[in-house]
Design a protein around this motif. Structure first.
Motif: not given
Length: 271
Positions: A113, A116-117, A120-121, A148, A246-247, A249-252
């Motif tokens: 996780l 992935a965060r 994503a960020r 992304r 997971l990415v 999910q993080e980014l919806e």
């Protein structure tokens, strides 16, 4: 006789300090090609001269000579092997793949996780590999780009030939780097350069001693038990797919819907 075997055979004859140094060389043989005498000395709390004198006492011209011999020994054992008998190649292959995938289940969810965060960020995602690892980098670029922008794969040797590309790197970026024994010198140099510019390093590697382990902000060590000839890449593919999920999910979902709309508009797929 391999250098580490030579050191192991002489342990009982060595004095206390030489035993300490010899055990370090034996236990960290895969790291030795990437370490200076000063780095080893600092770890052990001895002088750099002590490392040089030790190498000379055990029959080498100095530390660089011993380092070269260990590097040669590793190349002989970590390179591609000659294929064995035909009888059970298929059975051994599937058995090793099952074992690898079962081991992957032990990867900490919190670590996955966190990877992935970070992806994503990030402002930009650099994905770097060499040789077979570059193929994994291209796969990671493809699936992450679905969710992304700003994801790009780089072959280490090509990036090394055009270092001006490093000018695009910022501390808001992350680099996902794939390494497999035998570890690419070009990959090591480029990732250290990106790290020096403040880029967050996400290392995905095998269970060996990657030279990038010390500077990586986060690491995943994957099982790569393979056939008689090649290490398995299946764990890397599986982890890339999981990280992409997971990415997302993080980014919806990120820009997946917009990307699919563009694919339809340009008739990218037959159906």
């Amino acid at each position: 006789m391999a250098a580490t075997d030579l050191l192991r055979s002489g342990l009982e004859r060595f004095g206390r300090r030489d035993q300490q140094i010899a055990r370090y060389f034996i236990d960290h043989a895969e790291e030795i090609p990437f370490l200076s005498a000063g780095e080893i000395a600092e770890t052990l709390g001895v002088s750099g001269a002590a490392i040089t004198r030790f190498a000379q006492r055990v029959g080498y011209e100095g530390y660089p000579h011993l380092q070269r011999v260990i590097r040669h020994d590793l190349r002989a054992t970590l390179g591609m092997k000659q294929p064995g008998g035909r009888d059970s190649v298929v059975a051994r292959f599937w058995a090793s793949e099952r074992g690898n995938l079962e081991t992957l289940q032990d990867l900490p969810e919190a670590t996955l996780l966190a990877f992935a965060r970070a992806i994503a960020r990030a402002k930009q995602v650099w994905v770097v590999g060499a040789r077979s690892s570059y193929g994994i980098s291209l796969l990671a670029e493809t699936i992450l780009s679905s969710f992304r922008p700003g994801v790009r794969a780089y072959a280490s040797d090509l990036l090394l030939s055009r270092p001006e590309q490093l000018l695009d790197a910022t501390p808001d970026d992350v680099v996902i780097v794939f390494t497999l024994r035998r570890y690419s010198r070009a990959t090591t140099r480029m990732i250290r350069a990106l790290h020096a510019q403040g880029v967050q390093v996400l290392l995905i590697t095998d269970q060996g001693a990657s030279p990038l382990s010390k500077i990586a902000h986060q690491s995943l060590h994957l099982p790569t038990q393979g056939t008689d000839v090649l290490a398995s890449l299946a764990p890397f593919v599986s982890v890339c797919t999981l990280l992409a999920s997971l990415v997302a999910q993080e980014l919806e979902g990120g820009h997946l819907k917009q990307a699919e709309t563009l694919n339809a508009e340009f008739a990218v797929y037959e159906y």
